[in-house]
Design a protein around this motif. Structure first.
Motif, PDB file in Angstrom:
ATOM      1  N   HIS A 212       0.829  -1.198   0.000  1.00 54.42           N
ATOM      2  CA  HIS A 212       0.000   0.000   0.000  1.00 54.42           C
ATOM      3  C   HIS A 212       0.872   1.261   0.000  1.00 54.42           C
ATOM      4  N   LEU A 213       0.358   2.310  -0.634  1.00 49.82           N
ATOM      5  CA  LEU A 213       1.029   3.601  -0.603  1.00 49.82           C
ATOM      6  C   LEU A 213       0.731   4.299   0.719  1.00 49.82           C
ATOM      7  N   ASP A 214       1.692   5.065   1.217  1.00 52.87           N
ATOM      8  CA  ASP A 214       1.463   5.796   2.451  1.00 52.87           C
ATOM      9  C   ASP A 214       0.614   7.040   2.173  1.00 52.87           C
TER      10      ASP A 214
ATOM     11  N   ALA B  84       0.006  13.645  -2.214  1.00 53.51           N
ATOM     12  CA  ALA B  84       0.724  14.275  -3.324  1.00 53.51           C
ATOM     13  C   ALA B  84       0.132  13.847  -4.662  1.00 53.51           C
ATOM     14  N   ALA B  85      -0.219  12.573  -4.781  1.00 49.54           N
ATOM     15  CA  ALA B  85      -0.808  12.076  -6.019  1.00 49.54           C
ATOM     16  C   ALA B  85      -2.164  12.713  -6.282  1.00 49.54           C
ATOM     17  N   SER B  86      -2.934  12.885  -5.223  1.00 47.26           N
ATOM     18  CA  SER B  86      -4.271  13.482  -5.364  1.00 47.26           C
ATOM     19  C   SER B  86      -4.186  14.909  -5.886  1.00 47.26           C
ATOM     20  N   GLN B  87      -3.139  15.635  -5.461  1.00 45.82           N
ATOM     21  CA  GLN B  87      -2.986  17.028  -5.881  1.00 45.82           C
ATOM     22  C   GLN B  87      -2.367  17.146  -7.265  1.00 45.82           C
ATOM     23  N   ALA B  88      -1.462  16.232  -7.593  1.00 49.01           N
ATOM     24  CA  ALA B  88      -0.697  16.377  -8.835  1.00 49.01           C
ATOM     25  C   ALA B  88      -1.333  15.675 -10.031  1.00 49.01           C
ATOM     26  N   LEU B  89      -2.134  14.661  -9.794  1.00 46.61           N
ATOM     27  CA  LEU B  89      -2.669  13.854 -10.886  1.00 46.61           C
ATOM     28  C   LEU B  89      -4.175  14.022 -11.003  1.00 46.61           C
ATOM     29  N   GLU B  90      -4.650  13.972 -12.213  1.00 40.23           N
ATOM     30  CA  GLU B  90      -6.088  14.023 -12.453  1.00 40.23           C
ATOM     31  C   GLU B  90      -6.630  12.598 -12.424  1.00 40.23           C
TER      32      GLU B  90
ATOM     33  N   ILE C 118      -8.509   7.224  -5.412  1.00 39.88           N
ATOM     34  CA  ILE C 118      -7.711   7.715  -4.290  1.00 39.88           C
ATOM     35  C   ILE C 118      -8.334   7.300  -2.958  1.00 39.88           C
ATOM     36  N   ASP C 119      -9.658   7.445  -2.848  1.00 38.61           N
ATOM     37  CA  ASP C 119     -10.332   7.069  -1.603  1.00 38.61           C
ATOM     38  C   ASP C 119     -10.182   5.582  -1.325  1.00 38.61           C
ATOM     39  N   GLY C 120     -10.249   4.773  -2.374  1.00 40.09           N
ATOM     40  CA  GLY C 120     -10.083   3.324  -2.211  1.00 40.09           C
ATOM     41  C   GLY C 120      -8.689   2.972  -1.742  1.00 40.09           C
ATOM     42  N   LEU C 121      -7.672   3.677  -2.287  1.00 39.14           N
ATOM     43  CA  LEU C 121      -6.291   3.429  -1.863  1.00 39.14           C
ATOM     44  C   LEU C 121      -6.076   3.900  -0.422  1.00 39.14           C
ATOM     45  N   ARG C 122      -6.711   5.013  -0.067  1.00 37.48           N
ATOM     46  CA  ARG C 122      -6.593   5.496   1.313  1.00 37.48           C
ATOM     47  C   ARG C 122      -7.150   4.467   2.283  1.00 37.48           C
ATOM     48  N   ALA C 123      -8.251   3.863   1.926  1.00 37.48           N
ATOM     49  CA  ALA C 123      -8.899   2.902   2.822  1.00 37.48           C
ATOM     50  C   ALA C 123      -7.992   1.715   3.102  1.00 37.48           C
ATOM     51  N   ARG C 124      -7.137   1.359   2.126  1.00 41.16           N
ATOM     52  CA  ARG C 124      -6.268   0.198   2.314  1.00 41.16           C
ATOM     53  C   ARG C 124      -5.117   0.478   3.264  1.00 41.16           C
ATOM     54  N   THR C 125      -4.811   1.745   3.475  1.00 41.14           N
ATOM     55  CA  THR C 125      -3.684   2.080   4.365  1.00 41.14           C
ATOM     56  C   THR C 125      -4.135   2.252   5.800  1.00 41.14           C
ATOM     57  N   GLU C 126      -5.446   2.282   6.022  1.00 42.95           N
ATOM     58  CA  GLU C 126      -5.962   2.551   7.377  1.00 42.95           C
ATOM     59  C   GLU C 126      -6.037   1.274   8.213  1.00 42.95           C
TER      60      GLU C 126
END
Length: 275
Positions: free
Chosen positions: A247-249, A255-261, A267-275
């Motif tokens: 998983h990404l931290d 940073a990815a959310s701000q820089a990439l479209e 993004i929310d799905g990836l966030r959930a995996r880090t929690e």
């Protein structure tokens, strides 16, 4: 725990073959597994060591190439081992191998290895008998230290028949792209086949342990040998290992959310995996 039984050359069924379609299917599967293993090693800081021994023209190099195709070279190193230069001749024979062991997260493959002490040096009488005989204990201690330090170790001996070896020598002679592999030493070594067989059998008997077992690979059929070897490597390297993509931290995700479209749901799905 059952007692470890060292393998013997006679145990290898040299008639084993693998059809081309089966070979390519399994090759893709094992290469994909090796890619996942390397990522897991990098994430967890695990070290891996591969030892390739075997008869001349038995297929060690071809197997190493197929493994290399699956791995990022930044954390995978192949060490071709030949005669030691003078610096190492004046020092303990294990020194040059200690210096080539992988750092955390990396994998090193030795094309020939410290077992030259009880094979080449024994047969050529480069080393007094009492010293190469002492190497059985020294090597087992060395390998135990590696494993105790968290290194995953796989030792492979590629076994072919004398008849198959001659066929491969002939092929190398006829093929301009393989001719460089053929040397005078290959033919000279053949004359010592019986003596070498005794040395190999004793090596297997004395240095195949529960901690660091030998795998004898039937290699008269190259495709079968490659898959057999890769299966042994994958089994040892993946044991008790989480091979799922890491998983990404949160900082990287921010940073990815701000820089990439990107799709917000991703993004929310990836966030959930880090929690």
């Amino acid at each position: 725990m059952s007692k470890h039984h060292p393998p013997k050359l006679a145990d290898a069924d040299l008639s084993k073959r693998l059809a081309k379609h089966e070979y390519f299917s399994q090759l893709a599967e094992f290469q994909a597994q090796l890619t996942l293993i390397q990522q897991a090693f990098l994430f967890h800081g695990i070290k891996g060591v591969l030892v390739f021994e075997g008869w001349d023209a038995a297929g060690k190099g071809g197997t190493i190439r197929r493994i290399s195709q699956a791995l990022d070279p930044r954390s995978f190193k192949v060490w071709p081992i030949g005669a030691p230069r003078n610096y190492y001749l004046n020092r303990h024979y294990l020194l040059r191998f200690w210096e080539r062991l992988p750092p955390d997260g990396a994998i090193s493959a030795f094309d020939r290895s410290w077992y030259g002490r009880v094979l080449v040096e024994r047969l050529e009488k480069f080393t007094p008998e009492e010293r190469w005989r002492a190497a059985y204990r020294e090597i087992s201690d060395f390998e135990r230290m590696l494993v105790d330090d968290g290194t995953r170790l796989v030792k492979l001996f590629f076994h072919i028949s004398p008849e198959e070896q001659m066929k491969r020598f002939s092929e190398r002679l006829r093929n301009p792209l393989k001719r460089w592999k053929l040397t005078y030493e290959d033919f000279r070594n053949r004359e010592r086949w019986a003596d070498a067989e005794v040395a190999v059998e004793e090596m297997l008997s004395r240095t195949s342990t529960e901690t660091a077992p030998w795998y004898v690979i039937p290699a008269n059929n190259k495709k079968y040998a490659r898959i057999k070897a890769m299966r042994a490597i994958v089994d040892v390297f993946s044991k008790d290992m989480d091979l799922n993509p890491q998983h990404l931290d949160q900082r990287t995700l921010d940073a990815a959310s701000q820089a990439l479209e990107l799709d917000r749901a991703l993004i929310d799905g990836l966030r959930a995996r880090t929690e």
